[in-house]
Each structure stands twice: as C-alpha cells, then as structure tokens.
Scaffold this active site. Structure first.
Site, PDB file in Angstrom:
ATOM      1  N   HIS A  69      11.097   8.843 -24.417  1.00 47.66           N
ATOM      2  CA  HIS A  69      10.583   8.812 -23.058  1.00 47.66           C
ATOM      3  C   HIS A  69      11.804   8.728 -22.145  1.00 47.66           C
ATOM      4  O   HIS A  69      12.286   7.634 -21.865  1.00 47.66           O
ATOM      5  CB  HIS A  69       9.672   7.606 -22.833  1.00 47.66           C
ATOM      6  CG  HIS A  69       8.308   7.747 -23.402  1.00 47.66           C
ATOM      7  ND1 HIS A  69       7.311   6.803 -23.199  1.00 47.66           N
ATOM      8  CD2 HIS A  69       7.744   8.708 -24.167  1.00 47.66           C
ATOM      9  CE1 HIS A  69       6.205   7.179 -23.813  1.00 47.66           C
ATOM     10  NE2 HIS A  69       6.452   8.335 -24.419  1.00 47.66           N
ATOM     11  N   ASP A  80       0.158   9.819 -26.337  1.00 51.28           N
ATOM     12  CA  ASP A  80       0.827   9.357 -27.559  1.00 51.28           C
ATOM     13  C   ASP A  80      -0.170   8.715 -28.519  1.00 51.28           C
ATOM     14  O   ASP A  80      -0.156   8.983 -29.727  1.00 51.28           O
ATOM     15  CB  ASP A  80       1.925   8.330 -27.233  1.00 51.28           C
ATOM     16  CG  ASP A  80       3.124   8.938 -26.538  1.00 51.28           C
ATOM     17  OD1 ASP A  80       3.355  10.154 -26.702  1.00 51.28           O
ATOM     18  OD2 ASP A  80       3.838   8.193 -25.850  1.00 51.28           O
ATOM     19  N   CYS A 125     -10.203  20.005 -20.424  1.00 49.40           N
ATOM     20  CA  CYS A 125     -11.648  20.086 -20.184  1.00 49.40           C
ATOM     21  C   CYS A 125     -12.436  20.283 -21.480  1.00 49.40           C
ATOM     22  O   CYS A 125     -13.516  19.702 -21.641  1.00 49.40           O
ATOM     23  CB  CYS A 125     -11.962  21.182 -19.168  1.00 49.40           C
ATOM     24  SG  CYS A 125     -11.601  22.874 -19.694  1.00 49.40           S
ATOM     25  N   HIS A 194     -12.641  27.118 -17.060  1.00 47.92           N
ATOM     26  CA  HIS A 194     -12.997  25.694 -17.021  1.00 47.92           C
ATOM     27  C   HIS A 194     -14.384  25.469 -17.594  1.00 47.92           C
ATOM     28  O   HIS A 194     -15.280  26.297 -17.425  1.00 47.92           O
ATOM     29  CB  HIS A 194     -12.944  25.194 -15.572  1.00 47.92           C
ATOM     30  CG  HIS A 194     -13.218  23.726 -15.426  1.00 47.92           C
ATOM     31  ND1 HIS A 194     -12.423  22.757 -15.992  1.00 47.92           N
ATOM     32  CD2 HIS A 194     -14.221  23.051 -14.769  1.00 47.92           C
ATOM     33  CE1 HIS A 194     -12.903  21.557 -15.697  1.00 47.92           C
ATOM     34  NE2 HIS A 194     -13.990  21.715 -14.971  1.00 47.92           N
ATOM     35  N   HIS A 205     -16.528  16.355 -16.188  1.00 46.42           N
ATOM     36  CA  HIS A 205     -15.506  17.357 -16.477  1.00 46.42           C
ATOM     37  C   HIS A 205     -14.114  16.800 -16.248  1.00 46.42           C
ATOM     38  O   HIS A 205     -13.941  15.660 -15.797  1.00 46.42           O
ATOM     39  CB  HIS A 205     -15.747  18.631 -15.649  1.00 46.42           C
ATOM     40  CG  HIS A 205     -15.589  18.463 -14.162  1.00 46.42           C
ATOM     41  ND1 HIS A 205     -15.270  19.499 -13.327  1.00 46.42           N
ATOM     42  CD2 HIS A 205     -15.718  17.370 -13.353  1.00 46.42           C
ATOM     43  CE1 HIS A 205     -15.194  19.073 -12.077  1.00 46.42           C
ATOM     44  NE2 HIS A 205     -15.473  17.798 -12.067  1.00 46.42           N
TER      45      HIS A 205
END
Length: 234
Positions: A69, A80, A125, A194, A205
């Site tokens: 990081h 992670d 999504c 989407h 969503h």
C-alpha cells in the site's frame, strides 16, 4: 536476506505503484517471489500476472500473497479482504515508506450488499447481483471474465450476451417487474454497461466510483433501462 526484507525492497522499487509477490515454501524454506502488477491503475490496486503465478507454483508451494500500500496504511482494504477469501491464502501488506506491515487471512468475510466500495471485476455492479442472489435465493450465478479495464468493457459489454447463459429470460413488455428481476441499463454510455436489481419499487445497484446503494427506481433510471430479465432456470 529474509522474505520480508526482499518484499520491502520490491515495494520500495515499485513505489508509487503497488508491488505484488508470492511467499513460497521451497523445501521447508520461505522465499519471496516478486511478480508483475498488470493493473492499469497500478497505484491503487494490483492484478497479479497469471504467468508469474504459474511459474512460482512450479518452484514451490504458494503459502501467501504479499502486496504493498504505497500511499495508505497497510490495513487490509475491503477489496483485500474479499480477494483474500477468494484466494484461500494468507495476505501480507507492507507500506514502503513507513515499513509497517499488515495481515489478513480467510475468515469467512462477506462484503455488505449496501455500502460496499466499487472495484472493477471484484465489487462492481455484477458482483452485487451475484452476491444478492446467493444471499437471498441461495443461487450461484456464473461469473463473467471481465476485460482488464472498464474502458475496454464499455466499448463491448458482455452482460447482454451472457444473461441468458446465466439462467435469465427477457421479460415481455406486458410483464410487470417482480422483486429480484434484473435491469440492464446504459449509464453515461451508448452500450448496455450496467446491471441493477428491482426490489419493492427501488433498485439495488453499484455505479462506478460510488458505494453500492438502494434508491428509488426514478424516471432517469427508467429511461436508462433497455432490457428486463427474470431468473428462470430451475
């Protein structure tokens, strides 16, 4: 030099990119194996080169994944923790500037459906759709192999061509929406890029660079909707 020192040197060399490598057990000795980060946003995340993974696996037993990081503390992010679960391996994280270390291991972690961070190919999504169906209907929807970048995906989305293969059928115009129906949308893009879920007059969503949410199925979202599907596979 032990594996931690080698991993730290690799992280410093790759800074400001995220470094990634593998911890191997070779005849009882731990060795660090540096790998390439193929991510197009390598300052924010990593995609471990699968060829490096195969090579490492031929050398010794892979016992951990190690990454850096560069600009944040070595605390496991949500991405992670999800990836750690998927890998089934211990994860070590290092910050090349502070030289501090973090750690996580598989423990059954599941990201929340609402309020999760957006990460392409991991918590996007369609990931939300899959997790909702698993959690609410105990249905394991097949996953799709995504292109490396979102930009590449937006040019040629794979949702429409794969929906029927995943067990969904397209609704007829006269059919009313039911909870759990799938909505295929065009969001700031001419293609169907989407997916959302219909639920009690709302949609659940996950838009790009936003937290996943539940919001009213507004006029704008209705205009964005091009196709509607229902899970029909027994």
């Amino acid at each position: 030099m032990d594996w931690k020192k080698k991993a730290l040197l690799h992280a410093k060399k790759e800074d400001p990119k995220e470094s990634v490598g593998l911890l191997l057990n070779i005849k009882g000795k731990e060795r660090y194996y540096p790998c390439r980060n193929l991510s197009m946003t390598d300052h924010q995340c990593f995609i471990l080169d699968p060829e490096d993974y195969v090579k490492a696996d031929s050398i010794g037993e892979i016992v951990a994944i190690i990454h850096s990081h560069p600009s944040t503390p070595p605390t496991p992010s949500q991405a992670d923790r999800i990836s750690c679960e998927d890998s089934g391996l211990v994860w070590h994280i290092v910050n090349p500037k502070t030289e501090k270390w973090g750690y996580c291991e598989p423990n059954g972690y599941k990201p929340p459906l609402i309020g999760r961070q957006w990460v392409w190919g991991l918590t996007d999504c369609y990931s939300l759709i899959r997790d909702w169906y698993k959690e609410n209907k105990n249905i394991n929807l097949r996953d799709y192999q995504r292109p490396t970048t979102l930009q590449e995906f937006n040019k040629k989305p794979i949702f429409e061509m794969n929906t029927w293969r995943t067990g969904f059928r397209e609704l007829r115009p006269e059919e009313k929406l039911q909870n759990g129906d799938l909505l295929l949308m065009s969001i700031e893009c001419p293609t169907l890029n989407h997916m959302a879920l219909f639920f009690d007059g709302d949609v659940i969503h996950h838009l790009t660079d936003r937290l996943s949410c539940r919001e009213p199925y507004s006029e704008w979202l209705l205009k964005c909707t091009a196709k509607r599907y229902r899970y029909a596979q027994s």
